[in-house]
Design an enzyme around this catalytic site. Structure first.
Site, PDB file in Angstrom:
ATOM      1  N   GLY A 115       1.207  -0.893  -0.238  1.00 13.99           N
ATOM      2  CA  GLY A 115      -0.098   0.474   0.068  1.00 13.99           C
ATOM      3  C   GLY A 115       0.771   1.117   0.400  1.00 13.99           C
ATOM      4  O   GLY A 115       0.584   2.297   0.725  1.00 13.99           O
ATOM      5  N   TYR A 122     -15.199  -2.995   6.747  1.00 14.46           N
ATOM      6  CA  TYR A 122     -14.383  -2.291   7.083  1.00 14.46           C
ATOM      7  C   TYR A 122     -13.671  -2.390   8.339  1.00 14.46           C
ATOM      8  O   TYR A 122     -12.807  -2.541   8.629  1.00 14.46           O
ATOM      9  CB  TYR A 122     -14.311  -0.623   6.188  1.00 14.46           C
ATOM     10  CG  TYR A 122     -12.692   0.154   6.697  1.00 14.46           C
ATOM     11  CD1 TYR A 122     -12.440   1.228   8.228  1.00 14.46           C
ATOM     12  CD2 TYR A 122     -11.568  -0.221   6.586  1.00 14.46           C
ATOM     13  CE1 TYR A 122     -11.280   1.605   9.026  1.00 14.46           C
ATOM     14  CE2 TYR A 122      -9.983   0.421   6.749  1.00 14.46           C
ATOM     15  CZ  TYR A 122     -10.383   1.135   8.005  1.00 14.46           C
ATOM     16  OH  TYR A 122      -8.964   2.043   8.013  1.00 14.46           O
TER      17      TYR A 122
HETATM   18  C1  VAH Z   1     -11.132   5.474   7.213  1.00 14.39           C
HETATM   19  N1  VAH Z   1      -9.829   7.204   7.186  1.00 14.39           N
HETATM   20  O1  VAH Z   1     -11.874   6.655   7.551  1.00 14.39           O
HETATM   21  C2  VAH Z   1      -9.933   5.947   7.985  1.00 14.39           C
HETATM   22  C3  VAH Z   1      -9.779   5.365   9.061  1.00 14.39           C
HETATM   23  C4  VAH Z   1     -10.714   6.222  11.575  1.00 14.39           C
HETATM   24  C5  VAH Z   1     -10.404   6.703   9.630  1.00 14.39           C
HETATM   25  O2  VAH Z   1      -9.902   4.077   9.385  1.00 14.39           O
HETATM   26  O3  VAH Z   1     -11.668   4.813   6.390  1.00 14.39           O
END
Ligand code: VAH
Length: 327
Positions: free
Chosen positions: A13, A148
């Protein structure tokens, strides 16, 4: 991990928001030729490309990673390749494949070769609506509201399993929103906190996709990188956690961020138009208890909102003057 010789590091990455700056910091620390940068499709910046080795890999295809690890005799992997929260909600199956199957491939490559060090970031996205949102504890309910977040909970559990079952050294940090000046973030919920600086300079106005009162924990990139290298250099025997250290530097609302920028750009205006990312932000903590990171490896941030804003605006203003504001 006690170092006897310079590490041979792979950063996956490496063309991304964290990876691009982490790679340069690691090259400064350990030598350009000792840090191999790897990306999937995004072409490296000239800085990244011209300062050391760059390879294209696909973390979901184990053999593409093995080829680089073996040809460069890698012993340490900083695994940053990931699909972030907002894109992950648009493409949840891809998010799982990259974030979990990709991590599994990295851990298996490390296990099969006895690699001494793996860094894989987690995120405050592991927390959800049932988690205490203020001063969120290190040990608490993990109830992610996004794919996520699900992949980061699975990732933490997978990393800790490899520590316990195979005696590996795998470390990670639950990063908050990260603000940086060198590479735009790639589809996260906290991207507004980066875009607002660019738009303040380019157009003196910004339409923010979360509400004015939305508070989230944040960190400036130099501190995010310091945390990763400090954790990786810490004595493993002193760590009471491995892949899931809570971490933060500050918390502020979108309105407070806008007000701090207005101190430098008085005619800056913000319009708030929350979109689907508001629900994601509302499922995350407002502030984080990162006392475990302080106690185990001496974590201390250097930047608060005022210091970060001054540095961000100085860097972006200089680039704007050269006609290259956007990376
Ligand atoms: C997101 N920048 O917004 C990442 C991060 C806590 C946020 O994991 O998905």
């Amino acid at each position: 991990m006690t170092r006897k010789r310079m590490p041979k590091i792979l950063v996956t990455g490496a063309a991304g928001q964290i990876g691009s700056e982490l790679t340069m910091a690691l090259r400064n620390r350990y030598g350009n030729q000792n840090v191999v940068a790897a990306g999937h499709k995004t072409a490296p910046s000239p800085t990244l490309r011209d300062s050391g080795p760059f390879e294209f890999i696909d973390v979901t295809q184990k053999e593409t990673v093995e080829a680089v690890v073996d040809s460069y005799q890698i012993d340490t992997i900083y695994h940053l390749a990931a699909i972030l929260s907002a894109v992950g909600e648009q493409k949840p199956q891809l998010c799982w494949r990259v974030n979990v199957n990709g991590l599994y491939n990295i851990l298996e490559i490390a296990r099969e070769r006895g690699l001494p060090g793996i860094f894989c970031p987690s995120s405050i996205a592991v927390f959800g609506r049932e988690t205490p949102r203020d001063n969120t504890p290190q040990e608490t309910i993990l109830s992610p509201a996004t794919m996520y977040g699900v992949t980061k909970v699975a990732g933490e559990a997978l990393c800790d399993y490899y520590v316990q079952r195979f005696g590996m050294d795998v470390r990670g940090i639950r990063y908050p929103g990260i603000i940086s000046s060198e590479t735009l973030p790639g589809g996260g919920t906290t991207d507004y906190a980066v875009a607002i600086y660019y738009e303040a300079i380019a157009n003196r106005r910004y339409t923010c996709f979360v509400g004015e009162s939305t508070v989230l924990p944040m960190i400036y990139m130099p501190d995010a990188i310091k945390a990763a290298t400090d954790l990786m250099e810490a004595d493993f025997a002193l760590l009471r956690h491995y892949s899931n250290y809570n971490l933060t530097a500050m918390s502020f609302s979108a309105g407070e961020l806008a007000a701090e920028i207005k101190k430098h750009i008085p005619d800056f205006t913000v319009t708030y138009k929350p979109d689907s990312r508001q629900a994601i932000a509302d499922s995350w903590p407002r502030s984080i208890d990162d006392s475990a990171a302080l106690n185990d490896w001496g974590w201390q941030p250097d930047y608060d909102l005022a210091a970060m804003t001054g540095d961000m605006l100085e860097r972006l203003t200089a680039r704007h003057a050269e006609g290259r504001l956007y990376p």
